[in-house]
Structures are given as structure tokens and as C-alpha cells.
Write an enzyme that holds these catalytic residues in place. Sequence first.
Site, mmCIF file in Angstrom:
data_model
loop_
_atom_site.group_PDB
_atom_site.id
_atom_site.type_symbol
_atom_site.label_atom_id
_atom_site.label_comp_id
_atom_site.label_asym_id
_atom_site.label_seq_id
_atom_site.Cartn_x
_atom_site.Cartn_y
_atom_site.Cartn_z
ATOM 1 N N CYS A 45 79.499 -91.947 53.049
ATOM 2 C CA CYS A 45 80.611 -91.792 52.111
ATOM 3 C C CYS A 45 81.164 -93.125 51.639
ATOM 4 C CB CYS A 45 81.731 -90.960 52.745
ATOM 5 S SG CYS A 45 82.413 -91.687 54.250
ATOM 6 N N ARG A 96 79.159 -96.172 51.606
ATOM 7 C CA ARG A 96 78.158 -97.175 51.219
ATOM 8 C C ARG A 96 76.823 -96.534 50.863
ATOM 9 N NH1 ARG A 96 78.351 -101.198 54.402
ATOM 10 N NH2 ARG A 96 80.176 -100.521 55.554
ATOM 11 N N SER A 134 83.031 -101.620 58.273
ATOM 12 C CA SER A 134 83.495 -100.264 57.975
ATOM 13 C C SER A 134 84.951 -100.272 57.509
ATOM 14 C CB SER A 134 83.383 -99.375 59.214
ATOM 15 O OG SER A 134 82.044 -99.242 59.621
ATOM 16 N N GLU A 166 84.566 -98.347 63.976
ATOM 17 C CA GLU A 166 84.265 -96.911 64.085
ATOM 18 C C GLU A 166 82.794 -96.729 64.474
ATOM 19 O OE1 GLU A 166 82.353 -94.903 61.985
ATOM 20 O OE2 GLU A 166 81.783 -96.355 60.459
ATOM 21 N N GLY A 188 82.858 -77.263 55.187
ATOM 22 C CA GLY A 188 81.735 -78.029 55.721
ATOM 23 C C GLY A 188 81.651 -77.798 57.215
ATOM 24 N N ALA A 189 80.514 -78.159 57.807
ATOM 25 C CA ALA A 189 80.354 -77.963 59.250
ATOM 26 C C ALA A 189 79.581 -79.116 59.874
ATOM 27 C CB ALA A 189 79.645 -76.636 59.527
#
Length: 441
Positions: free
Chosen positions: A61, A63, A118, A123, A198-199
Site C-alpha cells: 500500500c 510502495r 516505512s 513495523e 476484506g479478510a
Amino acid sequence: MLLAAVGVNHQTAPLDVRERLAFSAEGLKDALRTLRDTLLAHRTGVPGGEGAVEAAILSTCNRTEIYCAADNDPREALVHWLAESRALSEGDLYEHSYRLVQDGTVRHAFRVASGLDSMVLGEPQILGQMKDAVRAASDTGTLGSTLGQMFQRTFAVAKEVRSTTEIGAHSVSMAAASVKLAETVFENLADCRILFIGAGEMIELVATHFSSRRPRHMAIANRTLERGARLAQQFGAEAMRLADVPQRLAEFDVVVTSTASTLPLIGLGAAERMVKQRRHKPVVMVDLAVPRDIEAEVAKLPDVYLYSVDDLTQLVRTNTEKRQAAVEQAEAIIETRVQGFLQWMDNREQVPLILQLQEQSRQWQGAELERARKLLARGESPDLVMDMLARNLSQKFLHNAFAAMHHTDPAHREQVTRAVQRLFLTPHRGSTGCGGDSNNS
């Protein structure tokens, strides 16, 4: 081989550019094959053969990056392919991208995997995403020995950084930041109904953080109901079909989305109906997907608080002072490991020359041994034959050195002389001559 990387991230490109450059997990392997074929077609002056081009694509999400190993500098070809494949002008891509080569590529990969590059400093999720990218390249056959070795060392460096520094301490994850944003609108999340769309791993992380606030109700909507149901069971949540989301959107106070959809799942029309049905009761919407799951225009609606991944930047950059010492320690580790990998590459580049020298030596030995055997068979004195064998081999090994010293341009003769001394003269203990300098070379 040259190592290169071309990419964009949350620091260099806005969300709308990153959206256009994102690769879905399903399309990644096809993209890698196309990229490899394109790079091979653009090679100039490079002999054919397998392994001449290696590539891996990391797309998250925050890069999109292409790592490449090739005989010639591939950065221009990488920019051209990426711009063309994602329908973006090369000018825009040059404006928002970084284009790294050799040590810059290695250093960047080490920093990314260690969480230093990040949005959330330290993270851990990016390391798993990078491992997935390497696995896809390996499965596709585009990884190769050079990139493979670089990524092996990348993962080892990331482990070292995380185990010997406090780089991950005090960090605010995207999941935790989502909760904090919701709490700026709703004082008590225990009274709220939460919908997760979403899952995947990100939704699981977010649901973990929200569930700690014990909200009144949680639901998980996913395209595959079975997968969504498994995650819902984990949190005691309701499982929903993705197709039911537009009709039930108004039931929820907080909506968090993170899917791999290439098109928005919640459009302006659905959001407008939601606002009417909620009678202007506020709703928090957190869109963690790239490309976005919620149309950007939804943010303009009254009583809708829509946040994208870029909007979380300030929250996740807290405690910088506390982590500065850990960052400096991590950077020092990375720099040492970068130099170690470059030395490995340097040594690897000498292998063909070493093999050539060994082969030349074997040919000379074979020729002289064959001559010696013939002389011995004719009854020549063994001592004379051995003396001739040693003399001929020495002359063969020294011939090129003598020729270089004799024919070299006078301006370079001293340099050649010193090189010959270092290569052929054995230093003696206590020697003060030029040959003795080789101990410090």
C-alpha cells in the site's frame, strides 16, 4: 552484474500515483515474466544465456519497487517498462521515483526490510511482504543467484536489526492508528458497530486492535464468504457477503477497508444513501487499500470522516525522538552489512578470471609434462628433464610480466613495476624494499 532498483513510496509519490503503479498479487507473476522478457529484448552487446536478467517486484500500500540484476544498467529500461505497463507518463514516473544502483540498491533493500523506510518506523509487516515478493520471483524463475543472495542477506539484516535494537519499540502501527482516528470522533468505541471489508493480514491486525475496545458489534465482509467467516469466528464477529455491503452500510459507525480490488468497492452514490439513512450521525471510514476501496469524493460528504493511508502519516510518526538512537544503531548495522555484500559481489566478479587462470595453468602444466615424459622415454637424464620442466614453467608464468615491464608506456611503468613486485616477489622478514609493502596492501 549490476544491481538496480526503481520505485516509488509514500515519501516520493502521492496516493493517486501509487494506486496506478500497484500490482495485484494475482497479476504479479505475469508482470514479472513480461518484465524479464522486455529487459532481455532491450539488452545490447550482451551475449545470450540464462540468468543475464533477474527481477523481483515489491508492491504494497505504501510502495511499488522493482529490484533487478543485469549485465548492463537497467534503470532506464525499468522506468520505461513500469510507465508503459501502468499507463503513466515517463515524466511523471521520473518526478516521483527513486532510481538506485549497486550499493544504493542493497542499502535500500536492507532499510526497507528493517522497517527504516516505512511510514510506521520499525513495523514488521513489510518484511513478510518482501518475502512474498521474493517467493513470487522465485516461483516465476526471475530471481537468480545475485538477487537471491541479496535478499537472503536482506532478511538476515532485518532479523539482526530487530533483535539487537529497539527499532520496533514505541511504534504506532497502521492498525492502532485506525483505532485512534475512530476515537477522535467516537469517545467510546464500546457503543459502536464496526465493519471490516476484506479478510487479509491488515484487516486481521485492525480487527485485533478494535476488538480490544470491545465494540457493540463487529462484522467482516469479504468476497469469499468462507474466508471471511473464518476470520469472523476468530473475533466473534458477523460474517457478511461483500455484495450486501451497500445495503447495510448505514448500520455501521466505523468502516475499515483493505482489499486487493482494482476498483472502488464503495462509491459516492452508496455513501450518499448511507448518510441519509444515518440521519447525519457521523461515520468514520478508514481506507487502507491501494488502489483505494472508497472513492475519494466520499470525503466531501457531511458527517463522513474518510481517511486514506496517507492521512495516517502524522499519527504513525510519533515518538521519533525515543527511536532516534535505535535508528542510528540500525543504520550502522546496515552500512556494515552493505559493505560485506558488496565485497561478496566483488569476489564473485573475479571467479571467471580465476577459472581462466587455473585453466591456463593446467594447459601449461600438461604441455610441459608431456614434453618431459617424451624426453624421459628417449633416455634423457631425469635431473636435466626436471630442470628443464621447472625452467620452462617459470618462463611461461613470468613471460607476460617481463613483456608488460618492457613495453609499458613510461608514464605507467612504475605502476606496472609495483604490481609485478606485489604479484611475483615473496617478501622476506625484515625486508624494507618495495616487496615488503605487500604486507600492508
